[in-house]
Design an enzyme around this catalytic site. Sequence first.
Site, PDB file in Angstrom:
ATOM      1  N   ASP A  83       5.677 -21.618 -29.340  1.00 28.39           N
ATOM      2  CA  ASP A  83       6.792 -22.563 -29.277  1.00 28.39           C
ATOM      3  C   ASP A  83       6.277 -23.944 -28.846  1.00 28.39           C
ATOM      4  OD1 ASP A  83       9.486 -23.351 -29.292  1.00 28.39           O
ATOM      5  OD2 ASP A  83       9.768 -22.819 -27.177  1.00 28.39           O
ATOM      6  N   HIS A  84       6.704 -24.984 -29.536  1.00 31.98           N
ATOM      7  CA  HIS A  84       6.364 -26.370 -29.174  1.00 31.98           C
ATOM      8  C   HIS A  84       4.865 -26.623 -28.999  1.00 31.98           C
ATOM      9  CE1 HIS A  84      10.467 -27.843 -28.862  1.00 31.98           C
ATOM     10  NE2 HIS A  84      10.780 -26.727 -28.231  1.00 31.98           N
ATOM     11  N   GLU A 135       9.115 -29.938 -36.666  1.00 36.70           N
ATOM     12  CA  GLU A 135      10.390 -30.490 -36.172  1.00 36.70           C
ATOM     13  C   GLU A 135      10.520 -31.940 -36.609  1.00 36.70           C
ATOM     14  OE1 GLU A 135      11.699 -29.562 -32.157  1.00 36.70           O
ATOM     15  OE2 GLU A 135      12.474 -31.587 -31.859  1.00 36.70           O
TER      16      GLU A 135
HETATM   17  P1  13P Z   1      17.032 -23.814 -24.198  1.00 34.62           P
HETATM   18  O1  13P Z   1      16.180 -23.713 -22.991  1.00 34.62           O
HETATM   19  O2  13P Z   1      18.013 -24.936 -24.127  1.00 34.62           O
HETATM   20  O3  13P Z   1      17.640 -22.534 -24.562  1.00 34.62           O
HETATM   21  O4  13P Z   1      16.051 -24.192 -25.410  1.00 34.62           O
HETATM   22  C1  13P Z   1      15.068 -23.278 -25.784  1.00 34.62           C
HETATM   23  C2  13P Z   1      14.191 -23.821 -26.830  1.00 34.62           C
HETATM   24  O5  13P Z   1      14.551 -24.634 -27.633  1.00 34.62           O
HETATM   25  C3  13P Z   1      12.821 -23.316 -26.871  1.00 34.62           C
HETATM   26  O6  13P Z   1      12.078 -23.907 -27.891  1.00 34.62           O
HETATM   27  O1  G3H Z   2      11.631 -25.772 -25.224  1.00 34.35           O
HETATM   28  C1  G3H Z   2      10.899 -24.955 -24.724  1.00 34.35           C
HETATM   29  C2  G3H Z   2      10.929 -24.432 -23.387  1.00 34.35           C
HETATM   30  O2  G3H Z   2      12.213 -24.350 -22.852  1.00 34.35           O
HETATM   31  C3  G3H Z   2       9.990 -25.198 -22.480  1.00 34.35           C
HETATM   32  O3  G3H Z   2       9.376 -24.258 -21.760  1.00 34.35           O
HETATM   33  O4  G3H Z   2       8.419 -24.818 -19.536  1.00 34.35           O
HETATM   34  O5  G3H Z   2       7.388 -23.088 -21.005  1.00 34.35           O
HETATM   35  O6  G3H Z   2       7.148 -25.492 -21.611  1.00 34.35           O
HETATM   36  P1  G3H Z   2       7.990 -24.453 -20.924  1.00 34.35           P
HETATM   37 ZN    ZN Z   3      12.688 -25.992 -28.169  1.00 37.65          ZN
END
Ligand code: 13P
Ligand code: G3H
Ligand code: ZN
Length: 313
Positions: A83-84, A135
């Site tokens: 993620d990200h 994104e």
């Molecule tokens: P929330 O923490 O708002 O649910 O978002 C999660 C998210 O987008 C993880 O990539």
């Molecule tokens: O959007 C993603 C997560 O909510 C951020 O999480 O604290 O593990 O980077 P993280």
């Molecule tokens: Zn996110």
Amino acid sequence: MITSVKEILTKAQEEGYAVGAFNTTNMETTRAIIEAAQEMKSPVILQITEKTMDYAGGRMIFNIIKNMVECYAPEIPVGIHLDHGKNFDIVQRCVDIGFTSVMIDGSRKDFDDNVAITKKIVDYCHEKGVDVQGELGSVPYIGEMESGEVDWDKYMTVPEQAAEFVQRTGIDALAVAIGNAHGFVKERKEPDYERLAKICELVSVPLILHGASDWENGRVKEAVANGICCFNVDTATRVAFVNSIIKTVHKKEEIAFDIRKILGDAQDEVKKTVAQKMIDFCSSGKCSISSHPADFVAPINKLTAVDTAIDEE
Ligand code: 13P
Ligand code: G3H
Ligand code: ZN
């Protein structure tokens, strides 16, 4: 079973429901998500951020997920996703570990730089059979939002740009911004469903909505009707976990030092939260499994065969 994220998303897209992509950070949250998926008969994506990889060890958390799926949900399609991801290095690290899907988040860059980094990741990942989410527009975190009235136009995805972005990068899934935000923060009064519908018309890859922890049922339904097939959820499960710990420690002094009780209660709360989301997203009941979960608990000797290599980090 560990399944390609693209396969999970495509099925949801074709059948008109959404799956949840839930962030995990540890063993308890992972087990909660996997047990919820098993009990709800729901496909699911587990996702990990770079911070979690630094905390838990990338290979370690990957193997925890893999082992748990084999033990507790062998027939449930489960995707494992970064993620990200912010740069090439973290993507490469995930590909080396065995992730089959990554996100490259170039959303804070200008359009051409976002295209360039995303395309570079796609070229690298597709060569190795790994899916890529990009994104465009940006889904803000609380620290990025001005106080008072927010000018959502600054953040939201421009549909025509989305079409160009997908075409130039070759991504497999696109995270969109339609007035959604990360965390429990005030979002756009009404998500821009018209914009979403337009993006969906111009773009054929699955569309992902980040920041869905606080999306109640009406918004979820409207978003799915206009093309969303995956919701990202993190804050809701973190809050469930931490609130439970606070409650257990304060209310039941006699077990205050029994870590299993404290974390076990927290795990149960996360599981309930995830199961409810699966109902809201309409992913529950979307996989057919042959019998009760207990029948699938792997014999101990099977576990020894699982790769338990430790991260170099
Ligand atoms: P929330 O923490 O708002 O649910 O978002 C999660 C998210 O987008 C993880 O990539
Ligand atoms: O959007 C993603 C997560 O909510 C951020 O999480 O604290 O593990 O980077 P993280
Ligand atoms: Zn996110």
